[in-house]
Design a protein around this motif. Structure first.
Motif, mmCIF file in Angstrom:
data_model
loop_
_atom_site.group_PDB
_atom_site.id
_atom_site.type_symbol
_atom_site.label_atom_id
_atom_site.label_comp_id
_atom_site.label_asym_id
_atom_site.label_seq_id
_atom_site.Cartn_x
_atom_site.Cartn_y
_atom_site.Cartn_z
ATOM 1 N N VAL A 32 0.857 -1.204 0.000
ATOM 2 C CA VAL A 32 0.000 0.000 0.000
ATOM 3 C C VAL A 32 0.887 1.245 0.000
ATOM 4 C CG1 VAL A 32 -1.679 1.330 1.358
ATOM 5 C CG2 VAL A 32 -1.977 -1.153 1.080
ATOM 6 N N ARG A 33 1.948 1.226 0.798
ATOM 7 C CA ARG A 33 2.840 2.396 0.907
ATOM 8 C C ARG A 33 3.475 2.730 -0.448
ATOM 9 N NH1 ARG A 33 8.214 3.553 2.785
ATOM 10 N NH2 ARG A 33 8.251 5.320 4.229
ATOM 11 N N ARG A 34 3.960 1.693 -1.120
ATOM 12 C CA ARG A 34 4.623 1.903 -2.417
ATOM 13 C C ARG A 34 3.629 2.291 -3.508
ATOM 14 N NH1 ARG A 34 7.333 -2.419 -0.790
ATOM 15 N NH2 ARG A 34 5.944 -3.808 -1.928
ATOM 16 N N LYS A 35 2.528 1.513 -3.589
ATOM 17 C CA LYS A 35 1.603 1.722 -4.721
ATOM 18 C C LYS A 35 0.767 2.991 -4.585
ATOM 19 C CE LYS A 35 1.154 -2.732 -6.761
ATOM 20 N NZ LYS A 35 0.322 -3.775 -7.311
ATOM 21 N N ALA A 36 0.439 3.371 -3.358
ATOM 22 C CA ALA A 36 -0.403 4.564 -3.183
ATOM 23 C C ALA A 36 0.425 5.786 -2.795
ATOM 24 C CB ALA A 36 -1.470 4.306 -2.128
ATOM 25 N N ASP A 37 1.720 5.543 -2.504
ATOM 26 C CA ASP A 37 2.594 6.640 -2.096
ATOM 27 C C ASP A 37 2.021 7.393 -0.892
ATOM 28 O OD1 ASP A 37 4.879 8.135 -2.217
ATOM 29 O OD2 ASP A 37 4.092 9.556 -3.707
ATOM 30 N N PRO A 46 1.994 7.346 3.641
ATOM 31 C CA PRO A 46 2.548 6.753 4.858
ATOM 32 C C PRO A 46 1.636 5.632 5.352
ATOM 33 C CG PRO A 46 2.542 9.148 5.016
ATOM 34 C CD PRO A 46 1.733 8.792 3.806
ATOM 35 N N THR A 47 2.263 4.593 5.890
ATOM 36 C CA THR A 47 1.462 3.481 6.434
ATOM 37 C C THR A 47 1.905 3.149 7.858
ATOM 38 O OG1 THR A 47 2.966 1.797 5.543
ATOM 39 C CG2 THR A 47 1.040 2.369 4.185
ATOM 40 N N GLY A 48 0.976 2.468 8.538
ATOM 41 C CA GLY A 48 1.286 1.824 9.803
ATOM 42 C C GLY A 48 1.178 0.324 9.579
ATOM 43 N N THR A 103 12.798 0.316 8.485
ATOM 44 C CA THR A 103 13.939 0.592 7.596
ATOM 45 C C THR A 103 13.759 -0.031 6.213
ATOM 46 O OG1 THR A 103 15.125 -1.287 8.546
ATOM 47 C CG2 THR A 103 15.654 0.872 9.438
ATOM 48 N N ASP A 104 12.993 -1.128 6.120
ATOM 49 C CA ASP A 104 12.834 -1.741 4.789
ATOM 50 C C ASP A 104 11.703 -1.119 3.974
ATOM 51 O OD1 ASP A 104 10.399 -2.893 5.545
ATOM 52 O OD2 ASP A 104 11.169 -4.928 5.709
ATOM 53 N N GLY A 105 11.083 -0.073 4.510
ATOM 54 C CA GLY A 105 10.072 0.647 3.734
ATOM 55 C C GLY A 105 8.680 0.050 3.807
ATOM 56 N N SER A 106 8.444 -0.878 4.732
ATOM 57 C CA SER A 106 7.080 -1.413 4.859
ATOM 58 C C SER A 106 6.141 -0.385 5.476
ATOM 59 C CB SER A 106 7.058 -2.668 5.742
ATOM 60 O OG SER A 106 7.828 -3.686 5.166
ATOM 61 N N ALA A 107 6.673 0.407 6.406
ATOM 62 C CA ALA A 107 5.778 1.276 7.173
ATOM 63 C C ALA A 107 6.534 2.439 7.796
ATOM 64 C CB ALA A 107 5.102 0.464 8.277
ATOM 65 N N ASP A 108 5.752 3.430 8.225
ATOM 66 C CA ASP A 108 6.286 4.609 8.923
ATOM 67 C C ASP A 108 6.083 4.518 10.425
ATOM 68 O OD1 ASP A 108 6.790 6.599 6.480
ATOM 69 O OD2 ASP A 108 4.991 5.412 6.109
ATOM 70 N N LEU A 109 5.127 3.665 10.822
ATOM 71 C CA LEU A 109 4.839 3.422 12.239
ATOM 72 C C LEU A 109 4.608 1.929 12.426
ATOM 73 C CD1 LEU A 109 2.094 6.132 13.033
ATOM 74 C CD2 LEU A 109 4.496 6.177 13.760
#
Ligand code: FNR
Length: 354
Positions: free
Chosen positions: A288-293, A295-297, A313-319
């Motif tokens: 979701v974070r990558r495709k919708a650009d 922030p995600t939890g 750190t791997d870009g899965s989430a911001d929280l």
């Protein structure tokens, strides 16, 4: 500095770290009013060092409760009951957040620790729930009344009023619960929504309610308050809602004023098989974070400090949101800080213990 212990600013609010208490129903309120239990429960997790402490799913109207013992925010008395809880959480350096929800066809059910399962009858304090359609969630649940457009409009207004009350009560983040098979998810899932009006049919119609609620909540809280939306990113069923659909939804929610998408899954049908395991929803949050650009939890079996750090750190989430691990150990954030070599900052009263 680790990501887990770096602050995150969203609009006018700075979270002191990336550790979030995931919303968890306590099924312990009378008439929707939180009490000493909720103060101690949420307060303990603020004392334990979480950066953002979410309340349980709090109903925007009485029929929107899951069990009769759920909390609510449909009157000024609820504002006054929540105010000291939000204040205490804030006094500990944490940010108080509230999750607002509507159970839809999952309303009027027994709490998990009751002996009985399924629907609560009227004579035991239950009610007729509302839904996207007329089918119950499961055979032992109550049969919902399908919402017409006027009923839908009222629910959008209920979310907006509750969001305004939340800010009045001192909450600094508002999350819309649009996952886990509750009302907004019932509308966007093709497994449940068989409507033929402008709230049913194609994806744009099915996500309309979630987007309208998010827009109404944004308008009610103003520009300073971060708004999160929890979604179920997949129904884990053939023919159901998918993570690709979620990316479209997330873009729509962001355009309506959401700042962060809290990515969970499942809950709209009882028969789905969910591949539960450590961090099992992390790939959904990353997609979701990558495709919708946006922030995600990330949430779901995050229990270890290094695992939490890796998710950031791997870009899965911001929280990262933790549920049961923070029930087991309210001081998890302090232990995680020690484990990651960060400064451990207990409250002064506890300094000699850490
Ligand atoms: C929950 N969960 C939940 N989710 C939500 O969005 N609103 C809620 O009110 C609740 N209530 C609730 C109560 C209890 C007792 C539990 C254990 C869970 C789900 C929770 O927020 C979280 O998403 C899941 O528990 C998965 O995360 P953990 O527990 O594996 O960290």
């Amino acid at each position: 500095m680790t990501m887990l212990f770096s602050p995150l600013t969203l609009r006018s609010v700075t979270l002191p770290n990336r550790i979030v208490v995931s919303p968890m129903c306590q099924y312990s309120a009378v008439d929707g009013l939180p009490d000493e239990w909720h103060l101690v429960h949420l307060g303990s997790r603020a004392v334990g060092g979480a950066g953002l402490v979410f309340t349980e799913a709090t109903a925007v109207e009485p029929r929107g409760r899951i069990s009769p013992q759920d909390t609510g925010l449909w009157s000024d008395a609820h504002v006054e009951a929540w105010r000291p809880i939000a204040e205490f959480v804030r006094s500990q350096g944490a940010v108080p957040g509230i999750q607002l929800g509507h159970a839809g066809f999952k309303g009027s059910t027994h709490r998990p620790f009751d002996e009985r399962r399924g629907g609560v009858p009227d004579e035991a304090g239950g009610w007729t729930p509302v839904g996207a359609g007329a089918e119950p969630f499961a055979p032992d649940y109550r049969t919902p009344e399908p919402l017409d457009e006027a009923g839908i409009r009222r629910i959008v207004e209920d979310f907006a009023s509750a969001a305004a009350r939340a800010v009045d009560a001192g909450f600094q983040v508002v999350e819309v619960h649009a996952g886990h098979g509750y009302l907004l998810h019932q509308f966007y899932s093709p497994l449940v929504n068989h409507r033929t009006d402008r709230y049913g049919g194609d994806l744009a119609n099915r996500i309309r309610l979630a987007v309208e609620v998010t827009g109404a909540v944004r308008a009610a809280v103003g520009e300073q308050v971060p708004v999160f939306v929890r979604i179920s990113a997949t129904d884990w069923m053939d023919g159901g809602w998918t993570v690709e659909d979620s990316a479209v939804l997330a873009r729509g929610l962001a355009a309506a004023g959401a700042d962060l998408i809290d990515v969970s899954s499942g809950g709209v049908v009882p028969s789905a098989t969910i591949p539960v395991g450590p961090g099992y929803q992390l790939p959904l949050a990353g997609t979701v974070r990558r495709k919708a650009d946006v922030p995600t939890g990330a949430v779901g079996l995050i229990t270890d400090a290094r695992q939490a750090e890796q998710a950031l750190t791997d870009g899965s989430a911001d929280l990262v949101l933790l549920g049961r691990e923070l029930l087991r150990d309210p001081y998890w954030p302090l232990h995680a800080a020690a484990q990651l070599g960060e400064a451990v900052r207990p409250p002064a009263q506890y300094a000699r213990a850490f």
